[in-house]
Design an enzyme around this catalytic site. Structure first.
Site, PDB file in Angstrom:
ATOM      1  N   HIS A 285       0.516  -1.226   0.443  1.00 40.61           N
ATOM      2  CA  HIS A 285      -0.157   0.267   0.079  1.00 40.61           C
ATOM      3  C   HIS A 285      -0.076   0.813  -0.195  1.00 40.61           C
ATOM      4  O   HIS A 285       0.663   2.458   0.316  1.00 40.61           O
ATOM      5  CB  HIS A 285      -1.087   0.041   1.084  1.00 40.61           C
ATOM      6  CG  HIS A 285      -1.522  -0.751   0.950  1.00 40.61           C
ATOM      7  ND1 HIS A 285      -1.552  -2.333   1.805  1.00 40.61           N
ATOM      8  CD2 HIS A 285      -2.727  -1.187   0.771  1.00 40.61           C
ATOM      9  CE1 HIS A 285      -2.326  -3.355   1.638  1.00 40.61           C
ATOM     10  NE2 HIS A 285      -3.497  -2.962   1.067  1.00 40.61           N
TER      11      HIS A 285
ATOM     12  N   GLY B 195      -1.853   6.919   3.365  1.00 43.76           N
ATOM     13  CA  GLY B 195      -1.898   7.819   2.552  1.00 43.76           C
ATOM     14  C   GLY B 195      -3.137   8.391   2.079  1.00 43.76           C
ATOM     15  O   GLY B 195      -3.398   8.991   1.690  1.00 43.76           O
ATOM     16  N   ASP B 196      -4.435   7.419   2.631  1.00 44.83           N
ATOM     17  CA  ASP B 196      -5.347   7.665   2.414  1.00 44.83           C
ATOM     18  C   ASP B 196      -6.486   8.785   3.242  1.00 44.83           C
ATOM     19  O   ASP B 196      -7.999   7.828   3.056  1.00 44.83           O
ATOM     20  CB  ASP B 196      -5.866   6.078   1.708  1.00 44.83           C
ATOM     21  CG  ASP B 196      -6.532   5.598   1.856  1.00 44.83           C
ATOM     22  OD1 ASP B 196      -5.811   5.404   3.658  1.00 44.83           O
ATOM     23  OD2 ASP B 196      -6.673   4.072   2.139  1.00 44.83           O
TER      24      ASP B 196
ATOM     25  N   THR C 185      -9.838   0.631   8.545  1.00 41.05           N
ATOM     26  CA  THR C 185      -9.860   0.941   9.482  1.00 41.05           C
ATOM     27  C   THR C 185     -10.693   2.166  10.281  1.00 41.05           C
ATOM     28  O   THR C 185     -12.090   1.460  11.125  1.00 41.05           O
ATOM     29  CB  THR C 185      -8.501   0.553  10.267  1.00 41.05           C
ATOM     30  OG1 THR C 185      -7.915  -0.373   9.752  1.00 41.05           O
ATOM     31  CG2 THR C 185      -9.191   0.521  12.179  1.00 41.05           C
ATOM     32  N   SER C 186     -10.427   2.980   9.628  1.00 41.87           N
ATOM     33  CA  SER C 186     -11.123   4.397  10.440  1.00 41.87           C
ATOM     34  C   SER C 186     -12.777   4.302   9.638  1.00 41.87           C
ATOM     35  O   SER C 186     -13.485   4.342  10.540  1.00 41.87           O
ATOM     36  CB  SER C 186     -11.177   5.295   9.832  1.00 41.87           C
ATOM     37  OG  SER C 186     -10.950   5.282   8.588  1.00 41.87           O
TER      38      SER C 186
ATOM     39  N   GLY D   5     -11.337  -2.122  17.896  1.00 43.48           N
ATOM     40  CA  GLY D   5      -9.590  -1.716  16.857  1.00 43.48           C
ATOM     41  C   GLY D   5      -8.707  -2.784  18.423  1.00 43.48           C
ATOM     42  O   GLY D   5      -8.055  -2.955  17.320  1.00 43.48           O
TER      43      GLY D   5
ATOM     44  N   ARG E 121      -1.318  -0.554  10.151  1.00 45.18           N
ATOM     45  CA  ARG E 121      -0.305  -0.630   9.037  1.00 45.18           C
ATOM     46  C   ARG E 121       1.338   0.245   9.570  1.00 45.18           C
ATOM     47  O   ARG E 121       2.531   0.163   8.963  1.00 45.18           O
ATOM     48  CB  ARG E 121      -0.670   0.582   7.773  1.00 45.18           C
ATOM     49  CG  ARG E 121      -1.568  -0.669   7.530  1.00 45.18           C
ATOM     50  CD  ARG E 121      -1.815   0.029   5.958  1.00 45.18           C
ATOM     51  NE  ARG E 121      -2.918  -1.509   5.461  1.00 45.18           N
ATOM     52  CZ  ARG E 121      -3.864  -0.687   3.879  1.00 45.18           C
ATOM     53  NH1 ARG E 121      -3.653   0.713   4.260  1.00 45.18           N
ATOM     54  NH2 ARG E 121      -4.762  -1.648   3.743  1.00 45.18           N
TER      55      ARG E 121
ATOM     56  N   ALA F 228      -2.889  10.138  12.700  1.00 43.37           N
ATOM     57  CA  ALA F 228      -4.087  10.693  11.827  1.00 43.37           C
ATOM     58  C   ALA F 228      -5.491  10.152  12.465  1.00 43.37           C
ATOM     59  O   ALA F 228      -5.806  11.233  12.639  1.00 43.37           O
ATOM     60  CB  ALA F 228      -4.013   9.958  10.522  1.00 43.37           C
ATOM     61  N   GLY F 229      -5.558   9.021  12.648  1.00 40.37           N
ATOM     62  CA  GLY F 229      -6.954   8.721  13.318  1.00 40.37           C
ATOM     63  C   GLY F 229      -7.306   9.809  14.573  1.00 40.37           C
ATOM     64  O   GLY F 229      -8.601  10.420  14.495  1.00 40.37           O
TER      65      GLY F 229
END
Length: 586
Positions: free
Chosen positions: A217, A406-407, A451-452, A494, A551, A565-566
């Site tokens: 990824h 990065g998504d 996951t988010s 999670g 990841r 980021a999350g």
């Protein structure tokens, strides 16, 4: 990666549509992915593969007779949703149960597990086998944590052949697990990949160097080495893989299938040069090459890279690897019995499910209805979060790219757009707040993916279910009880703990501060705003944490100094929702 102007949010869906249209002899488009067009026998085990798009020929290209029965197709580098898994799985179930097999990534594991549970509630026996062939992603003492990459082809091929032969679900599962245990992969990258619509790659490799152990990824390599010639690279890959020989295979009995895989930008002629060196290295090591595949098997958009997989055969596995197969991207040993049905030449017995249409925004219908002030405020909060995430999409994507794919920004935008549309539709039907949140949660999971998507979808669903049970309680109690339900859902789904560098590290402090504020007599609005400020500080503080989940886990050193980021997106969402203004009545 894309040369034509494109909408990144629709790219994957359009690509799957085009893939199905261009392979009418092999597959049919269904909601959530593609299914095989060739008939399946009553009672035959269904093999469901899948994952994020951007890896063709994985996963849709491997759907067909003797291979996968179906592929669940997520967005670019994002796992498909639980709803997609459920719908696609149900479409190919023939009474023999389903085997779901996919790469070992947190989002995929989460969504496929949730989808499998839904199917089990329908009375379908579902088994899961995760592919864990990447030796660079964890040590041999932690094989269950390894990622799944190009070696998945061996697992899908063996499982598909076993199902085609009419074996039971127990037998198919056994063979798939054994194939996974007999497969090892290592790859290198010479340049990063670029997401559709992006102008820069997710990562770069310094000139004259190569990234060893990169992920599918776009995750950066685990280490770097000097660029070398084909003979030296072959020696590196072969030696590392042979060190990982399965314990039940002796050195004197090694018969392997060689899978040399180009990752998108490393093309065929150069693959052939490298294959010649790999063949020599294996011969010198006394390893027999029983079969081989050389080409693009699992790609990573336009990444310039290559991976080598070794699949150790034995008397039990070899017949299934050698069995006939016919899919768009993989064919071997075709005969009249396995040839796929031409359009109009027969009727497939594969089950069909009606497509579930994406929720469409019904703003005008909802807003023209007689909404209460709380309902209008709920819509305003959804709008505010959507606007905030759209503004922060690039920022969140760049943050995620530090040690991930990065998504995250794009996934959050897709999720909130789906949730907002579902909320509008629910309010247009005069649903109560709890029902609105449940509909929004299902939509966020379905559209966000990854996951988010699962965590946000699960949190909203749990909060909505909680509100539906206590709608007659005081507002303060409704809010805190719903938040506790959402927090429990995030913890459970999670499987993370405080300090693991996830969104939980921001959500837990928010919950605790809100609880303390209300206990001390602070008003609800002031208590929420103060707790949101604490949430943002906690999210920013995750920069000092070492990632232990997802990841980013193998890239802990890269992640240090950058917040999760999350966690950051959670803080942004809470702030936006709380700053939303009550819309004025017409």
């Amino acid at each position: 990666m894309s040369y034509l102007p494109t909408d990144p949010a629709r790219f994957a869906e359009q690509a799957v549509d085009g893939f199905a249209a261009s392979h009418p002899r092999h597959v049919k488009r269904v909601d959530g992915g593609v299914i095989r067009l060739s008939p399946m026998a009553p009672g035959q085990v269904g093999i469901v593969v899948g994952g994020g798009s951007g890896h063709y020929p994985a996963f849709a290209g491997l759907v067909g007779a003797g291979m996968a029965s179906a592929a669940v197709c997520g967005n670019i580098f994002a796992s498909p949703s639980a709803g997609q898994v459920q719908r696609v799985g149900a479409a190919v179930e023939q009474g023999g149960g389903l085997l779901m097999t996919f790469g070992n990534y947190a989002g995929d594991v989460l969504h496929f597990s949730l989808g499998a549970e839904r199917l089990r509630r329908q009375g379908i026996d579902v088994r899961i086998v995760t592919v864990t062939d990447d030796i660079a992603s964890a040590g041999s003492d932690q094989m269950e944590q390894r990622r799944g990459i190009a070696g998945g082809l061996a697992v899908y091929k063996v499982a598909g052949a076993a199902a085609e032969a009419g074996l039971t679900l127990d037998a198919v599962e056994h063979l798939a697990r054994k194939a996974n245990a007999h497969t090892r992969t290592l790859g290198v990258a010479f340049s990063g990949c670029t997401l559709p619509g992006a102008s820069t790659p997710l990562f770069t490799v310094p000139s004259g160097r190569m990234a060893i152990g990169m992920g599918l990824h776009g995750e950066p390599g685990l280490s770097e080495g000097s660029l070398c010639d084909a003979d030296s690279l072959a020696s590196l890959l072969v030696e590392r893989l042979l060190e990982e020989r399965p314990l039940d295979v002796t050195a004197a009995e090694q018969r392997v299938v060689v899978l040399l895989n180009g990752l998108g930008g490393f093309k065929y002629e150069e693959l052939f040069v490298l294959f010649a060196s790999i063949s020599d290295s294996l011969k010198q090591a006394g390893v027999t090459v029983a079969d081989c595949e050389c080409g693009e098997l699992v790609t990573s958009l336009d990444m310039a890279g290559v991976s080598l997989s070794l699949f150790w055969l034995d008397a039990e596995l070899e017949p299934f690897w050698s069995a006939p197969a016919d899919s768009p991207a993989y064919r071997r040993g075709l005969d009249a019995q396995i040839a796929t049905t031409l359009p109009g030449a027969g009727t497939s017995t594969v089950g069909r499910q009606p497509s579930a249409k994406a929720p469409q925004a019904e703003s005008s219908a909802a807003e023209s209805a007689e909404l209460t002030a709380p309902q209008r405020m709920l819509l305003a909060r959804f709008r505010a979060v959507e606007e905030a995430l759209c503004q922060r999409e690039e920022e969140l994507g760049a943050l995620d790219a530090v040690a991930g794919d990065g998504d995250h920004g794009l996934g959050m935008v897709r999720g909130i757009r789906g949730a907002s549309a579902a909320a509008h539709a629910a309010l247009a039907k005069n649903c109560e707040t709890g029902e609105v949140l449940m509909e929004a949660g299902e939509a966020w999971s379905d559209h966000g993916g990854g996951t988010s998507g699962a965590l946000w979808g699960g949190a909203l669903l749990a909060a909505g279910q909680s509100l539906a049970r206590i709608s007659d309680r005081p507002v303060d109690e409704q809010v805190t009880t719903a938040l506790e339900a959402a927090l429990l859902a995030v913890r459970t789904l999670g499987q993370a703990s405080l300090g693991d560098k996830t969104m939980l590290d921001a959500l837990e402090p928010f919950h605790q501060r809100l609880h303390n504020n209300l206990k001390q007599g602070l008003g609800l609005e002031a208590a929420l705003n103060d707790a949101a400020a604490v949430c943002l500080k906690a999210a920013q503080a995750t920069a000092d944490l070492w990632p232990k989940r997802g990841r980013a886990r193998p890239h802990g050193e890269r992640s240090l100094g950058h917040p999760d980021a999350g966690a950051i997106s959670l803080a942004y969402c809470l702030q936006a929702a709380l700053q939303a203004r009550q819309p004025q009545e017409d």
